[in-house]
Design an enzyme around this catalytic site. Structure first.
Site, short mmCIF file in Angstrom:
data_model
loop_
_atom_site.label_atom_id
_atom_site.label_comp_id
_atom_site.label_asym_id
_atom_site.label_seq_id
_atom_site.Cartn_x
_atom_site.Cartn_y
_atom_site.Cartn_z
N ARG A 57 0.79 -1.23 0.00
CA ARG A 57 0.00 0.00 0.00
C ARG A 57 0.83 1.28 0.00
O ARG A 57 0.54 2.21 -0.76
CB ARG A 57 -0.94 0.03 1.21
CG ARG A 57 -2.21 -0.76 1.04
CD ARG A 57 -2.66 -1.31 2.36
NE ARG A 57 -1.70 -2.31 2.79
CZ ARG A 57 -1.81 -3.60 2.50
NH1 ARG A 57 -2.86 -4.04 1.87
NH2 ARG A 57 -0.88 -4.47 2.86
N THR A 58 1.82 1.33 0.86
CA THR A 58 2.54 2.61 1.00
C THR A 58 3.22 2.97 -0.31
O THR A 58 3.09 4.08 -0.82
CB THR A 58 3.55 2.54 2.16
OG1 THR A 58 2.84 2.13 3.33
CG2 THR A 58 4.19 3.89 2.41
N LYS A 86 26.33 -3.98 -3.11
CA LYS A 86 27.80 -3.91 -3.25
C LYS A 86 28.45 -3.20 -2.07
O LYS A 86 29.64 -2.98 -2.06
CB LYS A 86 28.16 -3.15 -4.53
CG LYS A 86 27.61 -3.73 -5.81
CD LYS A 86 28.04 -2.86 -7.00
CE LYS A 86 27.38 -3.32 -8.29
NZ LYS A 86 27.60 -2.34 -9.37
N ARG A 107 11.57 3.93 2.71
CA ARG A 107 11.24 2.97 3.79
C ARG A 107 12.50 2.16 4.07
O ARG A 107 13.14 1.66 3.15
CB ARG A 107 10.11 2.04 3.36
CG ARG A 107 9.94 0.87 4.34
CD ARG A 107 8.69 0.08 4.11
NE ARG A 107 7.51 0.81 4.55
CZ ARG A 107 6.28 0.29 4.57
NH1 ARG A 107 6.09 -0.96 4.18
NH2 ARG A 107 5.25 1.00 4.96
N HIS A 135 5.83 6.22 11.29
CA HIS A 135 5.21 6.04 9.97
C HIS A 135 4.23 7.21 9.80
O HIS A 135 3.02 7.03 9.78
CB HIS A 135 4.50 4.69 9.92
CG HIS A 135 4.15 4.20 8.55
ND1 HIS A 135 4.17 5.01 7.43
CD2 HIS A 135 3.78 2.96 8.12
CE1 HIS A 135 3.81 4.28 6.37
NE2 HIS A 135 3.57 3.05 6.76
C1 NCD Z 1 2.41 -0.99 8.16
C2 NCD Z 1 3.90 -0.79 8.22
O1 NCD Z 1 4.63 -1.02 7.22
O2 NCD Z 1 4.34 -0.35 9.27
N1 NCD Z 1 1.94 -1.18 6.85
C3 NCD Z 1 1.57 -0.08 6.13
O3 NCD Z 1 2.37 0.77 5.82
N2 NCD Z 1 0.27 0.06 5.82
C4 NCD Z 1 1.89 -2.00 9.10
C5 NCD Z 1 2.50 -3.37 9.16
O4 NCD Z 1 3.40 -3.73 8.40
O5 NCD Z 1 2.03 -4.14 10.00
#
Ligand code: NCD
Length: 307
Positions: A57-58, A86, A107, A135
């Site tokens: 999703r993100t 590397k 991320r 997040h």
């Molecule tokens: C979350 C995350 O990556 O922290 N997912 C997200 O971004 N919707 C939650 C998770 O991984 O449990």
């Protein structure tokens, strides 16, 4: 503080006014999108998505948001095919990618990675999750979803259920909710309690209840925000096995809930919400997924300075 060029690293970097402003811009963009289909605010701009950890999703909602703003996207969804393999440092990767793009979404499994990237880069860096830490963009879309569903955030009783120790979504969300007049219920197995330093900070601002028992508090709640046990963050598999499967939201539990209770989840889910809940009036988690696009459009447009 102006938005152009601003980094989005932690929800702590934002005031309540900042948060409300993003939600307002997102709502405006959602309306414009519905009317026109696609927009061209970010025409000629490039987003780089650097994902060192799995994501559905993100990453896809950031990419969708940039396309819907008329911009374009480059990036990777796994570091294994990049020069990180590397031995390249994160700082060098960031200094490279910023030559190719106008905004970076990152991320990374390490806490603090986004802060480091933001310090190194001259272009805005948006944190899409750094380890167990923060997040912030998920939090903004969570707040947007609550506001759209209830018309307000103030006055609500909100439960955060599950892995409050390692879950970054609930760390950011709890800190943002402390700006509002909410009553917060922290519901988790003992092993997965919200870290003390966060609980102490929350208690200075709002009423916080801690419990291990979802059955006893479910009748009080307006929102229950469920999270997955963050198995990949456990230093020890034994610790994970002790809490695995220890809570689940299902229709039997929801018979005790208020008629208007909304169940949220950042997703992905494993077994903590039974699929039978999906078609109930309580399920808000797919609507929550939808909110990712307008909210991330607002963040991209504002940090790029094109709105
Ligand atoms: C979350 C995350 O990556 O922290 N997912 C997200 O971004 N919707 C939650 C998770 O991984 O449990």
């Amino acid at each position: 503080m102006g938005w152009t060029g601003r980094d989005v690293v932690s929800i702590r970097d934002f005031s309540k006014e900042d948060i409300e402003f993003v939600l307002k811009v997102a709502e405006r963009l959602e309306g414009e999108l519905r009317e026109k289909g696609s927009l061209d605010y970010a025409k000629g701009k490039i987003l780089a998505t650097l994902f060192f950890e799995p994501s559905t999703r993100t990453r896809l909602s950031f990419e969708s948001a940039m396309h819907r703003l008329g911009g374009s996207v480059i990036g990777f969804s796994s570091a294994s095919t990049t020069s990180v393999k590397k031995g390249e440092s994160l700082a060098d990767t960031i200094k490279t990618v910023e030559q190719y793009s106008d905004v970076i979404v990152l991320r990374h499994p390490l806490e603090g990675a986004a802060r480091l990237a933001a310090e190194v880069a001259d272009i805005p860096v948006i944190n899409a999750g750094d380890g167990s830490n923060q997040h912030p963009t998920q939090t903004l879309l969570d707040l947007y979803t609550i506001k759209r569903a209830f018309g307000r955030i103030d006055g609500l009783k909100i439960g955060l259920l599950g892995d409050l120790k390692y879950g970054r979504t609930v760390h950011s969300l709890a800190e943002a909710l402390a700006f509002y007049d909410v009553e917060l219920y922290l519901i988790s197995p003992e092993l997965l309690r919200m870290p003390d330093h966060i609980v102490e900070e929350l208690r200075e601002k709002i009423t916080v209840h801690e419990t291990t028992n979802i059955e006893s508090v479910i009748p009080k709640l307006d929102v229950v925000y469920v999270t997955r046990i963050q198995r990949e963050r456990f230093p020890d598999e034994e610790e994970y096995l002790r809490v695995k499967g220890s809570y689940q939201v299902n229709l039997s539990l929801l018979t005790r809930a208020r008629e208007n209770l909304k169940v949220m989840h950042p997703l992905p889910r494993v077994d903590e919400i039974h699929p039978e809940v999906d078609s109930s009036r309580h399920a808000l988690y797919f609507r929550q997924v939808f909110s990712g696009v307008p909210v991330r459009m607002a963040l991209l447009g504002l940090t790029l300075g094109v709105l």
